[in-house]
Design an enzyme around this catalytic site. Structure first.
Site, PDB file in Angstrom:
ATOM      1  N   LEU A  59       0.867  -1.163   0.000  1.00 39.35           N
ATOM      2  CA  LEU A  59       0.000   0.000   0.000  1.00 39.35           C
ATOM      3  C   LEU A  59       0.914   1.226   0.000  1.00 39.35           C
ATOM      4  O   LEU A  59       1.829   1.320   0.797  1.00 39.35           O
ATOM      5  CB  LEU A  59      -0.883  -0.022   1.260  1.00 39.35           C
ATOM      6  CG  LEU A  59      -2.167   0.783   1.214  1.00 39.35           C
ATOM      7  CD1 LEU A  59      -3.059   0.287   0.113  1.00 39.35           C
ATOM      8  CD2 LEU A  59      -2.884   0.650   2.538  1.00 39.35           C
ATOM      9  N   ASP A  60       0.655   2.159  -0.887  1.00 36.19           N
ATOM     10  CA  ASP A  60       1.442   3.381  -1.059  1.00 36.19           C
ATOM     11  C   ASP A  60       1.470   4.250   0.184  1.00 36.19           C
ATOM     12  O   ASP A  60       0.644   4.094   1.077  1.00 36.19           O
ATOM     13  CB  ASP A  60       0.774   4.208  -2.164  1.00 36.19           C
ATOM     14  CG  ASP A  60       1.728   4.355  -3.307  1.00 36.19           C
ATOM     15  OD1 ASP A  60       1.263   4.540  -4.426  1.00 36.19           O
ATOM     16  OD2 ASP A  60       2.927   4.262  -3.038  1.00 36.19           O
ATOM     17  N   VAL A  61       2.367   5.235   0.172  1.00 33.55           N
ATOM     18  CA  VAL A  61       2.373   6.221   1.258  1.00 33.55           C
ATOM     19  C   VAL A  61       1.141   7.109   1.136  1.00 33.55           C
ATOM     20  O   VAL A  61       0.509   7.475   2.125  1.00 33.55           O
ATOM     21  CB  VAL A  61       3.659   7.076   1.161  1.00 33.55           C
ATOM     22  CG1 VAL A  61       3.617   8.193   2.159  1.00 33.55           C
ATOM     23  CG2 VAL A  61       4.866   6.206   1.389  1.00 33.55           C
TER      24      VAL A  61
END
Lengths: 260, 434
Positions: A59-61
């Protein structure tokens, strides 16, 4: 975790000398169950010194949502879940009128365009085309010979899925909200990254002869885990974690059995 | 404000916001931008049937000619095309404009099925292969008022339907399929003759070409036929040639027919009440539900219990119908679309709607039209998606591959497909851009 009552120590049968019932100085060997000294808590020390935690799909920042973790033995289940190739569901929010270099609203501005010619109908048409081309990709990358009867039967049931490596594929796209200049989409996808979803929003903007940036990416479902099973920041304590694991165990087992 | 001698740092939020607001706004499409109509073609191109000359005679000497176009290719046309038809190696495109040029043709012209195309090298001879959409001169009485409604192509003949001047036929007439008397040893190549048919009980609203016969449907609901009848495809009760369009009787006498279809030697008709009638060749079990004979020369009612039928399409060996609910049924012989195991059936079999994109997420997807080529089928959904299946003869399915397709497969066309015409080895589609 270490404060919880630990495992009971192992028992061993030992023959111990005990005074004979007859009296006098004679010594007899009597069998007795004795706890093994090596299992004593003071000898062994605390049960858990560190925990192995593995992460599921990345999951991205800049993204948020459901993030699956495996603890201890769960790490092995994580690889099995990955091989199931289940779809993930995202809510993606977009904004018309801007184009940036990293496709999100915090990047450097590249271009501004008008967007008053965009209607919900046009957007839904583009989404139908995206679904169509991705449906084809789904069938092509699933590596099944199209000429067999099983391929036909799986296609009828809709169960054809790429079971190996494949580029990102989107199975369902739906427009949830449309209020110019903002819009919200629900996307079901496989093997994707969040940056790919942002790029998809940018490309939708281009197809509609305008431009769009992605404002929000939120994962609401990862295989069998939904937002209802997920733990909030305030719930990151031992009790809730144990309860969550117990609730999800059954679901994970049935899913693994179904697919593998 | 930056003074002299001060280094430029990273732009702070206020400067960024100001720069953003000051940026120019581009407009790519206005509120009144219209969707354009386009024509896409694919399939065997070496006969010129696709209308792209560079496929047959490349512009540069080192380029190789492209025999087969496996994916949809855009064809530039001068006018908006409203009707198209694919024959056996040639194509007709028609526009319902009031201008003088209403019909264009390309492909094989050895029997003048595209009219007389005057050759530039020798003014007395005509072209035998037409590589580009070329206008077909029709002998109209009022060329600036009549509109062309529909075109249809058979093996070596073509029919053009106009709104007020009847039907024009051209091409091979050795079996009377052009509706005029058969002339012994007539030379069809380079012929100027275009015959006009006007005598029907009411206005003709649909023309259909079979392989060597022609069917005409009138407004009153009756069907006329002429041409070759050895398989009974003229439906007139005999197996001889008919050179004058004659009305059909049998089970369709008195029935209001709303659609007729044919491409090979079998014919199907749909009545306004949803019944299906068939006649012609039945060697491939097309009419086996009513009779054991292999040729039926009188229209027979096909008692199928599949619901009210909206549209029917006939192929060479297989047939397909579409019901009012949007279900697609296939029967006959060949690749019918239900996997490699179903090769032939005399009773219609339903193709599961999930193969056309219907699912719990998209419950309102429905098939809107069905079309047949010689051994391929095509279905159009209400969302404008095109699905094809059948034998992939010389790349005619447009899937990008050369293998046969045993269940409906989506064709990627950049636009919403409005109509498609299927031929033996090529297809033409009319598409509206997004």
């Amino acid at each position: 975790l270490n404060a919880a009552p630990g495992r009971a120590p192992r028992q061993r049968v030992r023959f111990l000398p005990a005074p004979a019932p007859g009296g006098g100085g004679a010594v007899e060997l009597v069998a007795a169950r004795v706890p093994v000294l090596a299992d004593h808590p003071l000898v062994r020390g605390p049960r858990f010194k560190k925990l192995k935690i593995g992460a599921g799909h990345r999951l991205d920042v800049k993204a948020s949502g459901v993030f699956v973790l495996g603890i201890g033995h769960g790490n092995k289940l994580l690889t099995d879940l990955y091989n199931c190739h289940l779809t993930k569901v995202y809510i993606v929010g977009g904004l018309f009128g801007k184009a940036t270099d990293d496709f999100s609203d915090t990047g450097n501005l590249v271009e501004k365009t008008t967007f008053d010619h965009i209607t919900r109908e046009k957007l839904e048409r583009i989404l139908a085309v995206i679904q169509g081309t991705n449906q084809k990709a789904l069938l092509m990358y699933s590596n099944i010979d199209m000429k067999t009867q099983e391929a036909y039967e799986l296609a009828v049931k809709g169960l054809i899925r790429p079971m190996g490596k494949s580029p990102p594929i989107i199975t369902v796209v739906r427009c949830l909200q449309f209020a110019l200049p903002e819009f919200q989409l629900e996307i079901h996808c496989l093997h994707e990254t969040q940056q790919y979803l942002r790029k998809m929003v940018h490309e939708i903007g281009l197809e509609l002869k305008s431009s769009a940036v992605c404002t929000q990416v939120r994962r609401i479902r990862d295989g069998v885990f939904t937002v209802d099973d997920a733990l909030l920041r305030t719930q990151w304590n031992l009790q809730s974690i144990q309860e969550a694991i117990r609730n999800c165990q059954l679901k994970v087992e049935t899913e693994l059995e179904k697919t593998l | 404000r930056r003074g002299l001698g001060v280094a430029a740092g990273p732009p702070n939020t206020r400067q960024l916001r100001e720069a953003e607001e000051a940026a120019p706004v581009f407009q790519y499409a206005g509120k009144t931008s219209r969707r354009k109509d386009r024509v896409f073609v694919w399939g065997f191109s070496y006969s010129g049937a696709l209308g792209v000359p560079s496929f047959v005679r490349p512009d540069a000497g080192w380029k190789k000619p492209r025999r087969i176009q496996t994916t949809p290719y855009r064809l530039e046309t001068e006018e908006k095309i409203s009707s198209a038809a694919c024959g056996y190696g040639f194509t007709l495109l028609a526009s319902n404009t009031r201008d003088i040029t209403k019909v264009w043709g390309m492909g094989l012209n050895k029997d003048s099925q595209l009219g007389f195309q005057r050759s530039r090298r020798d003014q007395t001879k005509g072209y035998e292969y037409v590589l580009e959409p070329s206008p077909i001169p029709l002998p109209l009485e009022k060329p600036q008022q009549t509109r062309v409604l529909q075109v249809s192509c058979g093996r070596a003949h073509s029919l053009v339907l106009t709104d007020s001047e009847g039907v024009f036929t051209m091409g091979n007439n050795s079996y009377g399929q052009c509706g005029r008397k058969v002339v012994e040893d007539e030379i069809y190549s380079g012929s100027h003759l275009i015959h006009q048919l006007k005598e029907f009980d009411s206005k003709v609203v649909q023309v259909v070409c079979g392989q060597d016969h022609s069917l005409f449907r009138t407004k009153k609901g009756s069907v006329y036929a002429c041409g070759w009848g050895a398989d009974g495809q003229t439906g007139l009760g005999h197996y001889n040639i008919t050179s004058v369009p004659t009305k059909l009787h049998g089970d369709i006498a008195g029935v209001n027919i709303i659609q007729v279809s044919s491409y090979g030697d079998c014919c199907l008709a749909v009545s306004d009440e949803g019944d299906v009638f068939g006649w012609g060749n039945s060697e491939y079990l097309q009419l086996a539900s009513v009779t054991e004979t292999t040729q039926v020369n009188v229209p027979r009612h096909l008692p199928f219990k599949i619901g009210k039928v909206k549209e029917a399409a006939c192929g060479g060996t297989g047939n397909v119908v579409l019901t009012e609910e949007g279900n697609v049924f296939v029967w006959g012989y060949g690749i019918l679309g239900k996997g490699p195991n179903l090769i032939e059936t005399a009773v219609p079999e339903l193709i599961p709607p999930s193969l056309f994109g219907w699912s719990d997420f998209n419950p309102d997807i429905r098939v809107a039209h069905v079309r047949c080529g010689l051994s391929q089928f095509a279905a159009l959904t209400n969302r404008g998606e095109l699905f094809v299946w059948g034998k992939n003869l010389r790349g005619c399915l447009g899937t990008g591959r050369m293998e046969d397709q045993y269940f409906p497969w989506r064709v990627t066309v950049p636009g919403e497909v409005l109509d498609v015409a299927c031929g033996v080895d090529h297809m033409v589609s009319m598409v509206r851009s997004f």
